[in-house]
Scaffold this active site. Structure first.
Site, PDB file in Angstrom:
ATOM      1  N   HIS A  50      17.566  -7.441  67.574  1.00  0.00           N
ATOM      2  CA  HIS A  50      17.933  -6.944  68.889  1.00  0.00           C
ATOM      3  C   HIS A  50      18.507  -5.531  68.779  1.00  0.00           C
ATOM      4  CE1 HIS A  50      21.837  -8.896  67.617  1.00  0.00           C
ATOM      5  NE2 HIS A  50      22.277  -7.725  68.030  1.00  0.00           N
TER       6      HIS A  50
HETATM    7  P1  TYD Z   1      23.647 -13.108  68.007  1.00  0.00           P
HETATM    8  O1  TYD Z   1      24.268 -11.795  68.374  1.00  0.00           O
HETATM    9  O2  TYD Z   1      22.335 -13.448  68.617  1.00  0.00           O
HETATM   10  O3  TYD Z   1      23.517 -13.205  66.426  1.00  0.00           O
HETATM   11  P2  TYD Z   1      22.513 -12.432  65.440  1.00  0.00           P
HETATM   12  O4  TYD Z   1      22.083 -11.178  66.108  1.00  0.00           O
HETATM   13  O5  TYD Z   1      23.296 -12.193  64.215  1.00  0.00           O
HETATM   14  O6  TYD Z   1      21.359 -13.300  65.167  1.00  0.00           O
HETATM   15  O7  TYD Z   1      24.706 -14.247  68.308  1.00  0.00           O
HETATM   16  C1  TYD Z   1      24.475 -15.589  67.968  1.00  0.00           C
HETATM   17  C2  TYD Z   1      25.177 -16.457  68.992  1.00  0.00           C
HETATM   18  O8  TYD Z   1      26.583 -16.239  68.958  1.00  0.00           O
HETATM   19  C3  TYD Z   1      24.724 -16.179  70.412  1.00  0.00           C
HETATM   20  O9  TYD Z   1      24.586 -17.436  71.063  1.00  0.00           O
HETATM   21  C4  TYD Z   1      25.847 -15.438  71.031  1.00  0.00           C
HETATM   22  C5  TYD Z   1      27.061 -15.856  70.244  1.00  0.00           C
HETATM   23  N1  TYD Z   1      28.036 -14.748  70.094  1.00  0.00           N
HETATM   24  C6  TYD Z   1      29.231 -14.819  70.795  1.00  0.00           C
HETATM   25  O10 TYD Z   1      29.497 -15.781  71.549  1.00  0.00           O
HETATM   26  N2  TYD Z   1      30.131 -13.803  70.645  1.00  0.00           N
HETATM   27  C7  TYD Z   1      29.894 -12.747  69.837  1.00  0.00           C
HETATM   28  O11 TYD Z   1      30.762 -11.843  69.713  1.00  0.00           O
HETATM   29  C8  TYD Z   1      28.636 -12.685  69.129  1.00  0.00           C
HETATM   30  C9  TYD Z   1      28.310 -11.522  68.210  1.00  0.00           C
HETATM   31  C10 TYD Z   1      27.742 -13.710  69.290  1.00  0.00           C
END
Ligand code: TYD
Length: 133
Positions: A50
């Site tokens: 992303h």
């Molecule tokens: P995500 O940012 O999609 O992780 P990555 O990019 O590392 O794969 O986040 C994973 C999950 O965690 C998503 O459901 C959102 C949640 N999340 C939060 O609730 N708070 C946060 O600060 C972050 C970074 C993620």
């Protein structure tokens, strides 16, 4: 031009061991509002995929190692992360993917704002379209 902007922080320490400070005074290029950790990543898993519209982040691999792909819609770079004293900047509109996490990999991410799903662009085609605007 390189997409990978790395920030080196001084390793302080004494006979007891090391200490590394990350704040605006020591070089973090934004006010930190949130810190999160990525750890226990399972074998073969890749994360990220992303970009953010407004969020600034600094990612530090404080233990172990992993790789991160950075992509601005034109150039794609692949960097190794393996130093607790080096942060990789993830400014707005930089697509990123993390992979090849070692077993003991702990990544700490400093962020300029609270979690906000509406700030994410999770579709690569949509990201490319945003870039060309
Ligand atoms: P995500 O940012 O999609 O992780 P990555 O990019 O590392 O794969 O986040 C994973 C999950 O965690 C998503 O459901 C959102 C949640 N999340 C939060 O609730 N708070 C946060 O600060 C972050 C970074 C993620």
């Amino acid at each position: 031009m390189t997409l990978c902007k790395s920030y080196k922080f001084p390793v302080l320490g004494d006979e007891r061991g090391s200490l590394i400070v990350m704040d605006k005074l020591s070089g973090v290029p934004f006010e930190i509002k949130r810190v999160y950790q990525i750890l226990g990543t399972k074998d073969g898993v890749a994360r990220g995929f992303h970009a953010h519209k407004k969020l600034h982040q600094l990612a530090i691999c404080v233990s172990g190692n992993c790789r991160m792909v950075l992509d601005d819609g034109e150039i794609r770079e692949d960097v190794e992360m393996n130093s607790p004293s080096t942060g990789i900047g993830i400014p707005p509109m930089l697509w990123h993917e993390m992979y090849d996490f070692s077993d003991n990999c702990v990544m700490v991410v400093l962020a300029s704002d609270y979690y906000d799903e509406s700030d994410y662009i999770r579709d690569y085609q949509e990201f490319r379209e945003y870039c060309s605007k």
